[in-house]
Design a protein around this motif. Structure first.
Motif, PDB file in Angstrom:
ATOM      1  N   GLY A  11     -24.227 -17.637  -2.240  1.00 42.78           N
ATOM      2  CA  GLY A  11     -24.528 -17.044  -0.936  1.00 42.78           C
ATOM      3  C   GLY A  11     -25.699 -17.672  -0.213  1.00 42.78           C
ATOM      4  O   GLY A  11     -25.856 -17.487   0.985  1.00 42.78           O
ATOM      5  N   ARG A  12     -26.512 -18.447  -0.882  1.00 45.34           N
ATOM      6  CA  ARG A  12     -27.772 -18.948  -0.315  1.00 45.34           C
ATOM      7  C   ARG A  12     -27.553 -20.026   0.759  1.00 45.34           C
ATOM      8  O   ARG A  12     -26.456 -20.571   0.910  1.00 45.34           O
ATOM      9  N   ASP A  13     -28.631 -20.347   1.441  1.00 41.58           N
ATOM     10  CA  ASP A  13     -28.670 -21.524   2.308  1.00 41.58           C
ATOM     11  C   ASP A  13     -29.305 -22.640   1.484  1.00 41.58           C
ATOM     12  O   ASP A  13     -30.506 -22.609   1.191  1.00 41.58           O
ATOM     13  N   SER A  58     -21.333 -13.199   0.213  1.00 39.50           N
ATOM     14  CA  SER A  58     -21.627 -13.001   1.636  1.00 39.50           C
ATOM     15  C   SER A  58     -22.405 -11.708   1.866  1.00 39.50           C
ATOM     16  O   SER A  58     -23.279 -11.637   2.737  1.00 39.50           O
ATOM     17  N   TRP A  93     -26.021 -12.355   0.855  1.00 38.41           N
ATOM     18  CA  TRP A  93     -26.670 -13.152   1.906  1.00 38.41           C
ATOM     19  C   TRP A  93     -27.016 -12.272   3.107  1.00 38.41           C
ATOM     20  O   TRP A  93     -28.141 -12.277   3.592  1.00 38.41           O
ATOM     21  N   ASN A 133     -30.682 -13.408   3.956  1.00 35.67           N
ATOM     22  CA  ASN A 133     -30.695 -13.980   5.300  1.00 35.67           C
ATOM     23  C   ASN A 133     -32.007 -13.614   6.014  1.00 35.67           C
ATOM     24  O   ASN A 133     -32.268 -12.441   6.275  1.00 35.67           O
TER      25      ASN A 133
END
Length: 652
Positions: free
Chosen positions: A447-449, A597, A600, A605
């Motif tokens: 889920g990370r960036d 998701s 995140w 987020n």
């Protein structure tokens, strides 16, 4: 001191003593410059500024009782029995001295050396700043047989000073309400204020401070209230800090003296832990970065203990060189000095720079500790044996650290295998999530960036460092992984306990655990490790706690994440018209119950998440709580949980 004596003394404390340095205009425009921030910390700082004025009166010998109340509307009342702020006419400013003190920044008696020899408030910005940031402030002064009063709004007087009647005693009462248009929050926390007042009571033996919360009545009709009073001062402070630790010696070595014209008070003892805890104060200001008084204390301690051990021939068979750190392992000490003109330096302006202080504290500690060791040979032997054990353990820890660093060079290839690193190399932009469990770690990786977020899964509960020797800490696989991933290590030099913090690879270290009892325990274990072994990361604001939601509430096409029961109830009221059964509620007991998701969106987020920054407002109180929660003693932990049970909710 009687009221008659105070009135006589107050004759030398008049409008002529009030010196004006600069005006108030900028305070409301840039409040953070004056009180640190406009959040919770700055809000509570307002109270400290007013209380500091009363403490200054106590230091001067004119005040023995200070009462703080949190009123129903979150305004604050501070009452004292000092001399009362001067009310006579100030020639230069052409207004009463009271109005000058309350409307001009840095105006006060403490800038006139004859009025206050020592002042804690010198480090602050004064009650005028409190006035500027309050929508309403009322000052009442009991002085020379009269009761005076003046009211203000946003720093401006609403009328001239008035005489309300006669007064049989002397003192000052300040009532103020923080301006809601300036502060993010205006709700005072009882425990935060209680911690500071307790600290002030220990630092000022014989001064009675009290705190009352008038916002909530108990079942018996009374209000939450505490009185803070210390007869023995720092001796009781050290016992309070160490109350959850196993004592190595029963005594607290308490030094109260004056050297080279500088009042020095030190209290110290030893416990069986492996941590050094020294808390230093100048004029009641906590010097979190230490300074010359701390250097003097350490020098006096090491020199005196080493000389005693050498004289007693206790080090003859020791093959390892004893270092300064070894003399301080298991030491708890409070160093408090009073200086007429303190010079502060350092990043947070809380590091004392007065050179004359070093020798004074060194001499005071050396003399008193020397006498104690000679008169208590049994305790002296126990302390020196602890020092030798510390040196042996330090040598073992150094070897263990060298092994960690040899196996894990920080060129990139030596990073932990479980670490999913980010692509950015700019530490200021990068963040790492320490995630409970491989399963949640896998979800977080998905889920990370990847650009700026790294993930390090931790297996199970990490070692409780509160109970472990230093070399055992470095033998723990999970802790080695944290050190290596972050890129910081303790220096390998004999005397160095400093982190090479400039090598830190992420400026956000986020602890992310399940929102249940086990998750809270794991988060506390990790926080204990950071507090004991990586405290500079907390002090610089790099450590955070993630807050995953507790619920996902749905009603038809409407759905909302809820972080607490209040938000969940609001959703029920809005979409279910108060009927809980009309709402589908999913309770997240673990991070693994969310998909990538969802994790995140809710927790990772930056645009939507809530991170709680870990701060140390009071290191002595933090030390006391960590020792109590994670140490060997069960009774204090049980008492803490019982006292705080109303604030905790445990799911079955």
């Amino acid at each position: 001191m009687t009221d008659k004596e105070k009135n006589l003394a107050s004759n030398s404390y008049s409008a002529d003593n009030i010196q004006v340095l600069e005006g108030l205009e900028a305070v409301r425009k840039r409040p953070a410059m004056y009180i640190g921030d406009i959040g919770e910390k700055g809000l509570h700082h307002l109270v400290y500024e007013v209380v500091d004025n009363s403490i200054d009166e106590a230091l001067a010998g004119f005040c023995s009782d200070i009462r703080v109340s949190i009123n129903e509307d979150n305004s604050i009342t501070v009452w004292d029995n000092g001399r009362g702020i001067p009310v006579d006419f100030h020639e230069k400013e052409q207004k009463s001295a009271l109005e000058v003190v309350l409307t001009v920044l840095h105006a006060g008696g403490k800038f006139d050396k004859g009025t206050y020899k020592v002042s804690g408030g010198l480090h602050g910005v004064g009650v005028s700043c409190v006035n500027a940031l309050s929508s309403y402030l009322r000052a009442e002064v009991r002085r020379q047989g009269k009761l005076y009063m003046q009211e203000f709004s946003c720093g401006k007087p609403l009328h001239d000073i008035e005489v309300l009647g006669d007064a049989t005693d002397s003192g000052t009462t300040i009532i103020f309400k923080p301006d809601e248009s300036i502060f993010i929050t205006t709700e005072y926390k009882y425990d935060t204020l209680a911690t500071r007042l307790r600290e002030l009571a220990f630092l000022n033996a014989g001064v009675r401070l009290s705190l009352t919360d008038l916002r909530h009545k108990k079942d018996d009709g009374s209000f939450r209230s505490e009185v803070f009073y210390s007869e023995k001062g720092l001796e009781e402070f050290v016992r309070y800090i160490d109350s959850s630790k196993e004592a190595l010696i029963d005594d607290v070595i308490h030094i109260v003296t004056e050297k080279q014209g500088i009042p020095v008070e030190v209290a110290m003892t030893y416990n069986t832990s492996y941590n050094e805890n020294i808390f230093s104060y100048v004029n009641n200001i906590h010097t979190i970065e230490g300074g010359t008084h701390l250097t003097g204390f350490r020098r006096g301690l090491s020199r005196t203990l080493k000389k005693y051990a050498d004289d007693m021939k206790m080090l003859e068979k020791v093959k390892i060189e004893i270092s300064g750190d070894d003399f301080r392992e298991g030491l708890t000490a409070v160093v408090s000095i009073k200086v007429a003109e303190p010079q502060f330096e350092g990043q947070t302006k809380t590091k004392l720079g007065n050179n004359e202080v070093m020798g004074a504290v060194d001499q005071a500690v050396g003399e008193a500790l020397g006498y104690y060791l000679e008169e208590h040979p049994k305790e002296a032997k126990i302390i020196v044996e602890k020092v030798i054990l510390a040196a042996t353990a330090r040598y073992a820890a150094r070897k263990a650290r060298e092994m960690v660093q040899r196996k894990s060079p920080l060129s990139g290839g030596g990073l932990p295998g479980k670490l999913a690193d980010c692509s950015s190399k700019d530490a200021a932009m990068c963040e790492i999530f320490l995630v409970e469990g491989d399963s949640a770690g896998g979800t977080a990786k998905q889920g990370r960036d990847r650009g700026f977020q790294a993930i390090l899964p931790l297996r199970g509960k990490i070692l409780n460092v509160e109970k472990a020797m230093p070399h055992k800490v470095l033998e723990s696989e999970e802790i080695k992984n944290i050190y290596t991933a972050l890129g910081v290590f303790i220096g390998t030099e004999e005397d160095s306990k400093e982190l090479n913090i400039e090598k830190l690879r992420y400026h956000k270290v986020v602890i992310m655990t399940d929102a249940d009892v086990d998750g809270s325990h794991i988060a506390t274990l990790i926080l204990t490790f950071f507090f004991r072994h990586m405290r500079p990361l907390i002090e610089r604001g790099y450590v955070y706690i993630a807050t995953p939601p507790l619920y996902l509430c749905k009603k038809g096409k409407f759905e909302e994440y809820c972080w607490d029961d209040r938000q969940r109830q609001a959703f029920i009221d809005k979409y279910g018209e108060g009927n809980e059964n009309a709402i589908h509620t999913q309770r997240y007991k673990g991070l693994g119950e969310m998909n990538a998701s969802q994790l995140w969106d809710t927790t990772m987020n930056p645009e939507h998440r809530t991170l709680r920054q870990v701060t140390i407002d009071n290191a002595a109180e933090a030390d006391h709580i960590f020792s109590m929660l994670m140490g060997e003693e069960v009774a204090p932990r049980r008492e803490f949980i019982e006292d705080n049970a109303t604030y905790a909710k445990i799911d079955a």
